[in-house]
Design a protein around this motif. Structure first.
Motif, PDB file in Angstrom:
ATOM      1  N   LEU A 424       0.982  -1.255   0.201  1.00  0.00           N
ATOM      2  CA  LEU A 424       0.081  -0.123   0.151  1.00  0.00           C
ATOM      3  C   LEU A 424       0.988   1.117   0.274  1.00  0.00           C
ATOM      4  O   LEU A 424       1.799   1.653   0.608  1.00  0.00           O
ATOM      5  N   CYS A 425       0.314   2.625  -0.832  1.00  0.00           N
ATOM      6  CA  CYS A 425       1.025   3.150  -1.147  1.00  0.00           C
ATOM      7  C   CYS A 425       0.677   4.920  -0.959  1.00  0.00           C
ATOM      8  O   CYS A 425      -0.776   4.304  -1.398  1.00  0.00           O
ATOM      9  N   PHE A 426       1.083   5.433  -0.720  1.00  0.00           N
ATOM     10  CA  PHE A 426       0.087   6.765  -1.137  1.00  0.00           C
ATOM     11  C   PHE A 426       1.689   7.775  -1.542  1.00  0.00           C
ATOM     12  O   PHE A 426       2.564   7.840  -1.385  1.00  0.00           O
ATOM     13  N   ASP A 427       0.916   9.048  -2.429  1.00  0.00           N
ATOM     14  CA  ASP A 427       1.909   9.709  -3.121  1.00  0.00           C
ATOM     15  C   ASP A 427       2.112  11.099  -1.824  1.00  0.00           C
ATOM     16  O   ASP A 427       1.596  11.464  -0.815  1.00  0.00           O
ATOM     17  N   LEU A 428       3.663  11.590  -1.958  1.00  0.00           N
ATOM     18  CA  LEU A 428       4.375  12.296  -1.176  1.00  0.00           C
ATOM     19  C   LEU A 428       3.590  13.947  -1.171  1.00  0.00           C
ATOM     20  O   LEU A 428       3.791  14.209  -0.213  1.00  0.00           O
ATOM     21  N   THR A 429       3.189  14.100  -2.073  1.00  0.00           N
ATOM     22  CA  THR A 429       2.804  15.644  -2.430  1.00  0.00           C
ATOM     23  C   THR A 429       1.600  15.628  -2.517  1.00  0.00           C
ATOM     24  O   THR A 429       1.152  16.884  -1.735  1.00  0.00           O
ATOM     25  N   THR A 430       0.459  14.595  -2.848  1.00  0.00           N
ATOM     26  CA  THR A 430      -0.809  14.808  -2.540  1.00  0.00           C
ATOM     27  C   THR A 430      -1.474  14.170  -1.703  1.00  0.00           C
ATOM     28  O   THR A 430      -2.514  14.575  -0.998  1.00  0.00           O
ATOM     29  N   GLY A 431      -1.150  12.929  -1.168  1.00  0.00           N
ATOM     30  CA  GLY A 431      -1.539  11.803   0.024  1.00  0.00           C
ATOM     31  C   GLY A 431      -2.718  10.776  -0.109  1.00  0.00           C
ATOM     32  O   GLY A 431      -3.068   9.992  -0.086  1.00  0.00           O
ATOM     33  N   ALA A 432      -2.519  11.019  -2.209  1.00  0.00           N
ATOM     34  CA  ALA A 432      -3.510  10.186  -2.796  1.00  0.00           C
ATOM     35  C   ALA A 432      -3.200   9.069  -2.595  1.00  0.00           C
ATOM     36  O   ALA A 432      -1.398   8.844  -2.621  1.00  0.00           O
ATOM     37  N   PRO A 433      -3.192   7.873  -2.484  1.00  0.00           N
ATOM     38  CA  PRO A 433      -3.012   6.561  -3.127  1.00  0.00           C
ATOM     39  C   PRO A 433      -2.404   6.238  -4.646  1.00  0.00           C
ATOM     40  O   PRO A 433      -2.233   7.322  -5.244  1.00  0.00           O
ATOM     41  N   SER A 434      -1.400   5.500  -4.005  1.00  0.00           N
ATOM     42  CA  SER A 434      -0.707   4.993  -5.305  1.00  0.00           C
ATOM     43  C   SER A 434      -0.006   4.109  -5.728  1.00  0.00           C
ATOM     44  O   SER A 434      -0.376   3.444  -4.774  1.00  0.00           O
ATOM     45  N   THR A 435       1.092   3.733  -6.880  1.00  0.00           N
ATOM     46  CA  THR A 435       0.635   2.913  -7.296  1.00  0.00           C
ATOM     47  C   THR A 435       2.407   2.085  -7.481  1.00  0.00           C
ATOM     48  O   THR A 435       2.764   1.956  -8.596  1.00  0.00           O
ATOM     49  N   PRO A 436       3.284   2.594  -7.508  1.00  0.00           N
ATOM     50  CA  PRO A 436       4.809   2.197  -8.141  1.00  0.00           C
ATOM     51  C   PRO A 436       5.298   0.625  -7.642  1.00  0.00           C
ATOM     52  O   PRO A 436       4.026   0.415  -7.310  1.00  0.00           O
ATOM     53  N   PRO A 437       6.155   0.022  -8.335  1.00  0.00           N
ATOM     54  CA  PRO A 437       6.606  -0.252  -8.536  1.00  0.00           C
ATOM     55  C   PRO A 437       6.550  -1.473  -7.418  1.00  0.00           C
ATOM     56  O   PRO A 437       7.272  -1.133  -6.236  1.00  0.00           O
ATOM     57  N   MET A 438       6.405  -2.776  -6.579  1.00  0.00           N
ATOM     58  CA  MET A 438       6.466  -3.967  -6.022  1.00  0.00           C
ATOM     59  C   MET A 438       7.657  -3.887  -5.463  1.00  0.00           C
ATOM     60  O   MET A 438       8.356  -4.698  -6.500  1.00  0.00           O
ATOM     61  N   ILE A 439       8.010  -3.552  -4.074  1.00  0.00           N
ATOM     62  CA  ILE A 439       9.786  -3.990  -3.571  1.00  0.00           C
ATOM     63  C   ILE A 439       9.699  -5.699  -3.269  1.00  0.00           C
ATOM     64  O   ILE A 439       8.522  -5.873  -2.727  1.00  0.00           O
TER      65      ILE A 439
END
Length: 474
Positions: A424-439
């Motif tokens: 689960l991720c959130f964008d550090l600029t907007t706070g919106a949920p985000s989906t970068p590649p899974m580590i």
């Protein structure tokens, strides 16, 4: 030559391999502060020369080298514990004359604190420390270009460490070099999720492998009242060391919560800084922190309030606050405080902002995970940030702690958590949920992963699998 030094909370372990060969220059002004230098005779001052590739060239019989003129300490190994870093540095000093230079003096400093007893140098050289432990000086003879000298570092430790009796997980390991006992390295541990009075505060002397005198013991409240603190379960609590004093989160047996202080050099309590009183009558770990940003320490109470204490003197609130409360309160129900486990809130720092992840139902699959951002410069919620909520049914026992996710240019972009096969991720600029590649997409993390350490362009994670596997992932 090497020494160990501490600058605020940044600990430097410097391995100075010198001298190799030297280069004469015309008399010049002394090096700027912090650059160090070499003095030959009464008037000639020669700067340190960092020459990363010259040793190999010498071995190959190549005597040509560029005219390096400044000190540039090159780190070759870095490790981290909490807010403290241990760095191995190598410095090469050049002597390009055809004869040995006698009576060369190398000085380093001023530095906030150089640990007594830590100076080492090649055979035939001597190292001294000034009375205030801020300047190190080495004196010796510099061999000509056809040879070099180096110092070695002893890393011997006992094969096992005995922290004493008592049960409990000890993931909160705190290394500290104990100056009063001859700069011996001690490792302190605070076991988690336990009640006040239990012997959860432990210490081992790494030179003997045995418990430090008087340990293990109950974790003191800090004010010499005889009351003790419990500890939380969640991995979102921290510690801070300054001037030999350990600061840590406290919810005491009298239900007061705040920041405790323990003097590591004298093994004594050195203060308790009250933030509030837990409601009710049963013990509950009611505070998380401290989170250090600059010269400030932030703590979150089970009451939902965010507090700030001066890292220089926690008796004072952060400027310009009139008390410890920042004025920022998390929405009701965004996180819970369960039993002795503490508030289910985690934090990571990027720049001057603190990013929080909260869990409103940490022991169950069905929950709401939220992301918050606090700007420490304005003491308000981050501009342009929208609090986002992600409902999930796949994260029992929470996926914490969170980690900062960087792009290829090492800019912080997301705050994420990873557990089982879910990220689960959130964008550090907007706070919106985000989906970068899974580590580590091919690995299933039953309990998630431990806090990350980012060095250069790599991030390292401790694997906290319950199967007994102990490894570091990169």
């Amino acid at each position: 030559m090497f020494y160990r030094a501490c600058i605020t909370i940044l600990c430097l372990f410097l391995l100075l391999t010198a001298p190799v060969f030297a280069q004469y220059q015309e008399p010049s002004p002394p090096p700027s502060e912090g650059k160090g230098g070499v003095k030959i005779g009464p008037a000639i001052i020669i700067p340190f020369l960092l020459i990363p590739a010259i040793i190999q060239k010498l071995k190959e019989g190549k005597e040509e080298f560029p005219p390096y003129k400044t000190l540039d300490k090159k780190p070759v190994n870095i490790s981290q514990s909490g807010n403290s870093y241990t760095i191995d540095w190598v410095i090469y000093y050049a002597n390009n004359t055809n004869t040995t230079q006698n009576g060369v003096t190398i000085s380093e400093g001023p530095i906030n604190t150089i640990i007594p007893g830590s100076l080492q140098q090649p055979s035939g050289w001597t190292g001294t420390l000034n009375p205030t432990h801020t300047i190190a000086t080495w004196t010796g003879n510099a061999p000509p270009i056809n040879g070099y000298m180096s110092a070695t570092v002893s890393t011997s430790m006992p094969s096992s460490l005995n922290f004493g009796g008592g049960a409990g997980d000890g993931f909160r390991a705190i290394p500290y070099r104990h100056i009063s006992s001859g700069s011996k390295l001690r490792i302190y541990i605070i076991n988690h999720h336990d009640n006040p009075g239990s012997q959860i505060f432990k210490c081992v002397d790494t030179t003997t492998g045995n418990p430090c005198p008087g340990f293990p013991k109950a974790l003191p409240k800090g004010d010499n009242s005889g009351k003790f603190s419990g500890s939380g379960n969640f991995e979102g609590y921290y510690y801070y060391i300054n001037g030999g004093k350990l600061y840590y989160s406290v919810t005491a047996s009298d239900l007061e919560f705040g920041l405790g202080c323990y003097a590591l050099e004298t093994d004594s309590e050195c203060g308790f800084y009250k933030l509030g009183t837990q409601p009710g009558s049963s013990f509950n770990m009611y505070v998380m922190g401290p989170i250090k940003v600059g010269n400030e320490l932030y703590m979150v109470g089970g009451d939902g309030n965010l507090y700030c204490l001066s890292a220089t003197n926690p008796a004072n609130p952060c400027a310009p606050l009139v008390n410890y409360f920042t004025g920022y309160t998390f929405p009701a129900g965004s996180f819970t405080s369960v039993g002795v486990t503490g508030p289910s809130i985690w934090a990571r720092v990027a720049g001057t902002k603190i990013y929080f992840i909260t869990d409103d139902n940490p022991w169950n699959n069905n929950k709401n995970v939220r992301a918050f951002c606090f700007d420490t410069t304005t003491k308000t919620a981050c501009t342009g940030w929208t609090v986002s909520t992600v409902g999930t049914s796949s994260l029992p026992l929470f996926a914490g702690p969170p980690f900062i996710y960087y792009d290829m240019a090492m800019n912080p972009k997301h705050i994420c958590m990873r557990k089982t096969s879910t990220q689960l991720c959130f964008d550090l600029t907007t706070g919106a949920p985000s989906t970068p590649p899974m580590i580590f997409s091919s690995i299933n993390f039953t309990y998630g992963i431990g806090y990350e350490i980012t060095l250069g362009t790599r991030t390292y994670f401790a694997d906290i699998q319950p199967s007994g596997t102990e490894r570091v992932l990169c």
